[in-house]
Design an enzyme around this catalytic site. Sequence first.
Site, PDB file in Angstrom:
ATOM      1  N   ILE A  19       0.816  -1.222   0.000  1.00  0.00           N
ATOM      2  CA  ILE A  19       0.000   0.000   0.000  1.00  0.00           C
ATOM      3  C   ILE A  19       0.847   1.269   0.000  1.00  0.00           C
ATOM      4  O   ILE A  19       0.313   2.373  -0.092  1.00  0.00           O
ATOM      5  CB  ILE A  19      -0.973   0.029   1.200  1.00  0.00           C
ATOM      6  CG1 ILE A  19      -0.217  -0.134   2.534  1.00  0.00           C
ATOM      7  CG2 ILE A  19      -2.037  -1.028   1.045  1.00  0.00           C
ATOM      8  CD1 ILE A  19      -1.125   0.000   3.754  1.00  0.00           C
ATOM      9  N   GLY A  22       8.633   4.009  -0.153  1.00  0.00           N
ATOM     10  CA  GLY A  22       9.431   5.223  -0.271  1.00  0.00           C
ATOM     11  C   GLY A  22      10.888   4.896  -0.047  1.00  0.00           C
ATOM     12  O   GLY A  22      11.311   3.733  -0.114  1.00  0.00           O
ATOM     13  N   GLY A  23      11.660   5.930   0.252  1.00  0.00           N
ATOM     14  CA  GLY A  23      13.096   5.756   0.388  1.00  0.00           C
ATOM     15  C   GLY A  23      13.499   4.870   1.545  1.00  0.00           C
ATOM     16  O   GLY A  23      14.573   4.264   1.516  1.00  0.00           O
ATOM     17  N   MET A  24      12.660   4.802   2.577  1.00  0.00           N
ATOM     18  CA  MET A  24      13.032   4.035   3.763  1.00  0.00           C
ATOM     19  C   MET A  24      12.456   2.628   3.774  1.00  0.00           C
ATOM     20  O   MET A  24      12.836   1.825   4.623  1.00  0.00           O
ATOM     21  CB  MET A  24      12.609   4.776   5.033  1.00  0.00           C
ATOM     22  CG  MET A  24      13.411   6.044   5.282  1.00  0.00           C
ATOM     23  SD  MET A  24      13.219   6.686   6.969  1.00  0.00           S
ATOM     24  CE  MET A  24      11.485   7.092   7.015  1.00  0.00           C
ATOM     25  N   LYS A  42       5.317  -2.399   8.290  1.00  0.00           N
ATOM     26  CA  LYS A  42       6.300  -1.530   7.633  1.00  0.00           C
ATOM     27  C   LYS A  42       7.643  -2.245   7.662  1.00  0.00           C
ATOM     28  O   LYS A  42       8.112  -2.662   8.725  1.00  0.00           O
ATOM     29  CB  LYS A  42       6.406  -0.187   8.348  1.00  0.00           C
ATOM     30  CG  LYS A  42       7.264   0.829   7.593  1.00  0.00           C
ATOM     31  CD  LYS A  42       7.246   2.191   8.274  1.00  0.00           C
ATOM     32  CE  LYS A  42       7.935   3.242   7.425  1.00  0.00           C
ATOM     33  NZ  LYS A  42       7.140   3.691   6.280  1.00  0.00           N
ATOM     34  N   ASP A 139       9.098  13.964  10.658  1.00  0.00           N
ATOM     35  CA  ASP A 139       8.649  13.788   9.272  1.00  0.00           C
ATOM     36  C   ASP A 139       7.128  13.896   9.191  1.00  0.00           C
ATOM     37  O   ASP A 139       6.466  13.084   8.552  1.00  0.00           O
ATOM     38  CB  ASP A 139       9.131  12.435   8.733  1.00  0.00           C
ATOM     39  CG  ASP A 139       9.066  12.359   7.199  1.00  0.00           C
ATOM     40  OD1 ASP A 139       9.048  13.420   6.550  1.00  0.00           O
ATOM     41  OD2 ASP A 139       9.046  11.238   6.658  1.00  0.00           O
TER      42      ASP A 139
END
Length: 509
Positions: A19, A22-24, A42, A139
Amino acid sequence: MTVTTGRVVAGRYALATLIGQGGMGQVWTAYDQRLDRRVAVKLLRPDKVAGQEAGELRRRFARECRVTAQVDHPGLVTVHDAGSEGEELFLVMQYVDGADLSGHLAEHGPYPWQWAVAVAAQLCAVLSAVHAVPIIHRDLKPRNVMVKQDGTVTVLDLGVASVMDNDTTRLTHTGSPIGSPAYMAPEQAMGGAVGPYTDLYALGVLLHELLSGDVPFAGSTALGVLHRHLYEPPLPVRRIRPEIPEALETLVLRLLAKDPQHRPASAQEVYEHLAPLLPARGTPTGAPLDPTRPFLRPHAPWPDRARTPAPQPAPVAPVEEKPDVARAVDEVKRLLGEGRITQAVDLLGAILPAAAQQHGEHSPVVRTLRKQYAATLLDDGQYRRALPELRRLADERAAEAGQADPRSLRFRFEAAQCLEQLGEPAAALAEYRALLPFYENRYVAADDPDLVLDLRRRIGLLLLALGDRAGAHATLVRLLHDVEHTRGPGHPLAGDLRRTLHWLGRMGG
């Protein structure tokens, strides 16, 4: 990182649908096979982190997950589990049924100003709770905020940016700060020390975007965006939408102040300014995903919560039962060995009064316990509780052995670290500067030669956070020269300093 549908993480969480990524890392819906419920997983990518060893990253990850799991607030996504599997870190969270704020804004943008106020007020409640710990989100942006079907707002990724970062913002291999440039405060963009004031700036960016339909500072490159954060004033939102209340425009401009000291003092203060603009009490519309619906009354923050120390745990046993201090100490050692830091902290705090009664307040036993208590609080990220303990230890040691005693100075240094983490950069800077002459003394520095370098680095980064770029540049240039001279140009700190100074030069510092 190759991840496929059906993979089972930690022998329990079956991945279903990707879903977000990203970069991490990536976010998946998954099924908890043990409890038969939908969750979100995650998966983090340690290979994207600059300058951290795998073991240190895992330690930081475990610590941040432990601390964030203790924050109980309805505006935060619940953390169910966390750990590592192979080279990956995983975080298992509550699955939130709703829309992220970015997608929601795309469908309804720009927001009715009442919606924007309702979202911001709920975010203030969350930030007030997490800053009291203290945790800095680092963030905050629309993709990290969910609007649930009942209109309540939930914040995601608390602590994740801190895990992928360092005590102060670290630059990546490419020389760019970790975070999202469009929502990044000037002090964060420059690699300076961050604090609650950094999240408040991001809240200002988010609120401006909800009201105007766009972020205040956009650009074709990250460097260009960050340059605008540093040097350009934001466009007042009433020039775009005159119907917005003047008080709301004023608040947005205060949140977007370049200097952290010109922003509101806390999320609690921001909430109090928003409260008169909230929808009047009445019957909610019942429409799904309407962020004004919870207002009858929002999840208001606790008054003065950020300035109130966490309550001390109750004693394990009444005094008349004469707790076995030696057995409790052994239990603390066992808990620390198993990584159960929070439990060890509570036991130490509970056993100290009994130990003082049995052995005397100034006995070696009690002093050792208090040192362990302060060190464990510090390691557990409980800076608000650690600060008075460290100050007391520093004062007592200085009274016995003098102001230049290395142990007293170390306690003062750790207390200054607490001030830095609690979002008091001016106080932390003053204390670091007061300590520096002692550590520049060869006798004191010999006890911990690397600490004086760290002390000077922190002074430079705090100067950046406070907007003194010229002072920061001069401090860091001198430090780089000394590091290269004494440790060699290949020392990791020299590399960090060169990246920071390069970034500072590119941004016109």
